[in-house]
Enzyme design. Structure first.
Site, PDB file in Angstrom:
ATOM      1  N   MET A   1       0.223  -0.077  -5.526  1.00  0.00           N
ATOM      2  CA  MET A   1      -0.907   0.786  -5.894  1.00  0.00           C
ATOM      3  C   MET A   1      -0.602   1.572  -7.169  1.00  0.00           C
ATOM      4  O   MET A   1       0.451   1.405  -7.778  1.00  0.00           O
ATOM      5  CB  MET A   1      -1.214   1.754  -4.758  1.00  0.00           C
ATOM      6  CG  MET A   1      -1.954   1.140  -3.595  1.00  0.00           C
ATOM      7  SD  MET A   1      -2.387   2.442  -2.411  1.00  0.00           S
ATOM      8  CE  MET A   1      -3.495   1.542  -1.330  1.00  0.00           C
TER       9      MET A   1
ATOM     10  N   ASP B   1      -0.204   8.338  -7.203  1.00  0.00           N
ATOM     11  CA  ASP B   1      -0.266   7.563  -8.454  1.00  0.00           C
ATOM     12  C   ASP B   1       0.563   8.146  -9.608  1.00  0.00           C
ATOM     13  O   ASP B   1       0.876   7.438 -10.552  1.00  0.00           O
ATOM     14  CB  ASP B   1      -1.724   7.436  -8.923  1.00  0.00           C
ATOM     15  CG  ASP B   1      -2.593   6.716  -7.900  1.00  0.00           C
ATOM     16  OD1 ASP B   1      -2.036   5.964  -7.083  1.00  0.00           O
ATOM     17  OD2 ASP B   1      -3.824   6.909  -7.918  1.00  0.00           O
TER      18      ASP B   1
HETATM   19  O1  F6P Z   1      -5.279   7.225  -5.712  1.00  0.00           O
HETATM   20  C1  F6P Z   1      -4.486   6.795  -4.655  1.00  0.00           C
HETATM   21  C2  F6P Z   1      -4.779   5.347  -4.304  1.00  0.00           C
HETATM   22  O2  F6P Z   1      -3.933   4.978  -3.236  1.00  0.00           O
HETATM   23  C3  F6P Z   1      -4.658   4.368  -5.469  1.00  0.00           C
HETATM   24  O3  F6P Z   1      -3.331   4.019  -5.748  1.00  0.00           O
HETATM   25  C4  F6P Z   1      -5.497   3.218  -4.955  1.00  0.00           C
HETATM   26  O4  F6P Z   1      -6.054   2.501  -6.043  1.00  0.00           O
HETATM   27  C5  F6P Z   1      -6.593   3.909  -4.187  1.00  0.00           C
HETATM   28  O5  F6P Z   1      -6.113   5.207  -3.884  1.00  0.00           O
HETATM   29  C6  F6P Z   1      -7.005   3.208  -2.921  1.00  0.00           C
HETATM   30  O6  F6P Z   1      -8.092   3.890  -2.410  1.00  0.00           O
HETATM   31  P1  F6P Z   1      -8.662   3.697  -0.941  1.00  0.00           P
HETATM   32  O7  F6P Z   1      -7.684   4.332   0.012  1.00  0.00           O
HETATM   33  O8  F6P Z   1      -9.962   4.439  -0.972  1.00  0.00           O
HETATM   34  O9  F6P Z   1      -8.781   2.246  -0.684  1.00  0.00           O
END
Ligand code: F6P
Length: 366
Positions: free
Chosen positions: A194, A152
């Site tokens: 993301m 991020d």
């Molecule tokens: O923090 C990294 C990230 O990929 C974010 O960009 C996204 O909102 C989140 O994690 C997604 O999380 P998960 O893999 O738990 O769905």
């Protein structure tokens, strides 16, 4: 012999394996016993076989491998004091008093809470009769070093996080593919990327691929104006002969009244102006695959720096976070990095965008 441990936490990011490799090897080189904690904070709370000593050869070939081979988790138990108490117990019985955590802002906030709770946790373990005063005496404090691993790029006091450029590269590759098909059919595409509450991936991907429009949380457009502006821009570009329209939407995009701007909202505007439109939500491909060279090098240099920090740290020194500023690997106080990151997030939540920007600018001008 000093014992240190390394773990990965939160969402995996390309470059985490190179970071673990660097900590293991630099640690062994420095004369430490190095342990890996598997499954993030879950392994720290669970203890036992999830805390394994690492040998030099255990991390062979890890530079080019994606994800995190020691596992990660989003762990609810560690957010509770009871979980941290058990984690403290597990480290002391293994004789580990320094922890390198590679994760995003949430994971590093957790690490910092653990560090500040440490003296009261050890005291509680004694009062519960689980450890004796003699057992806790060699561990008056926990040394925590943060490595920022997250796609991020949302952590204050560092220019970039391990994994962000790899993810950006992947996004650009995907947008190039999408542009080819969009061009063929003269279509409009909404590409959702993301980044949680941070728009860095969307902004940089938009710049690097020549997107027509970008929505990011840090520059929320006016609720009643953005649709007309998007229509005008898309129309202008089409008039100039462009056969495709590409709009990048950060998953955290909002308007100035804090309403989410979703890919569906954006598609509705594009379809409403007669464009044949599609949505592509890139999803977890953005986190997969091997790290780009920059992230491999960054993770390696920062992993080594984490070990140097542990080796050099005087008792009572605040825990550092390893960052990169102006192409130099730097140590900044972890508490400060967490505090600034949270202040920016709070200012955005409170819709005080000027304050949020001022905080960021202050950070960059230091
Ligand atoms: O923090 C990294 C990230 O990929 C974010 O960009 C996204 O909102 C989140 O994690 C997604 O999380 P998960 O893999 O738990 O769905």
């Amino acid at each position: 012999k000093k014992k240190i441990a390394v773990m990965t936490s939160g969402g995996d990011a390309p470059g985490m394996n190179p970071a673990v490799r660097a900590v293991v090897r630099a640690g062994i080189y420095a004369g430490f016993d190095v342990f890996a904690i598997y499954e993030g904070y879950e392994g720290l709370v669970g203890g036992g076989a999830q805390i394994k000593q690492m040998a030099w050869a255990d991390v062979r070939g890890w530079l080019s491998l994606g994800g995190t081979l020691i596992g990660t988790a989003r762990c609810a138990a560690f957010r509770e004091r009871a979980g941290r108490l058990q984690a403290c117990y597990n480290l002391i019985v293994q004789g580990i008093d320094a922890l390198v955590v590679c994760g995003g802002d949430g994971s590093l906030t957790g690490a910092d809470t653990f560090r500040s709770d440490w003296p009261s946790l050890t005291a509680e373990l004694v009062s519960l009769g689980r450890l004796t005063p003699e057992q806790i005496a060699p561990y008056p404090e926990l040394t925590v070093v943060g490595l920022v691993g997250s796609i991020d790029n949302d952590m204050a006091t560092t220019d970039t996080t391990i994994g962000a450029y790899s993810s950006l590269e992947r996004i650009c590759e995907m947008v190039d593919y999408i542009d080819a098909t969009a061009n063929s059919h003269s279509r409009a595409f909404v590409v959702e990327v993301m980044g949680r509450h941070c728009g860095w991936l969307a902004l940089m991907a938009g710049l690097a691929t020549g997107a027509d429009y970008i929505f990011i949380p840090e520059r929320p457009p006016k609720k009643d104006e953005w649709a007309a502006e998007l229509r005008a821009v898309a129309h202008r570009h089409r008039e100039k002969g462009k056969r495709r329209t590409t709009v990048i939407v950060a998953e955290g995009a909002i308007d100035d009244e804090l309403n989410p701007i979703t890919s569906d909202d954006v598609q509705a505007v594009l379809s409403g102006m007669g464009l044949d439109s599609r949505i592509t939500t890139l999803g977890h491909v953005q986190r997969g695959g091997s790290a780009v060279a920059y992230d491999r090098a960054l993770a390696t240099l920062q992993g080594c720096e984490a070990v140097y920090a542990i080796a050099e740290m005087e008792p009572g020194t605040p825990s550092p976070m390893i960052g990169v500023q102006g192409n130099k690997i730097v140590r900044t106080p972890l508490v400060e990095a967490v505090r600034v990151t949270q202040s920016v997030a709070k200012a955005i939540e409170a819709r005080d965008f000027d304050a949020a920007m001022a905080l960021r600018d202050a950070e960059f001008s230091d």
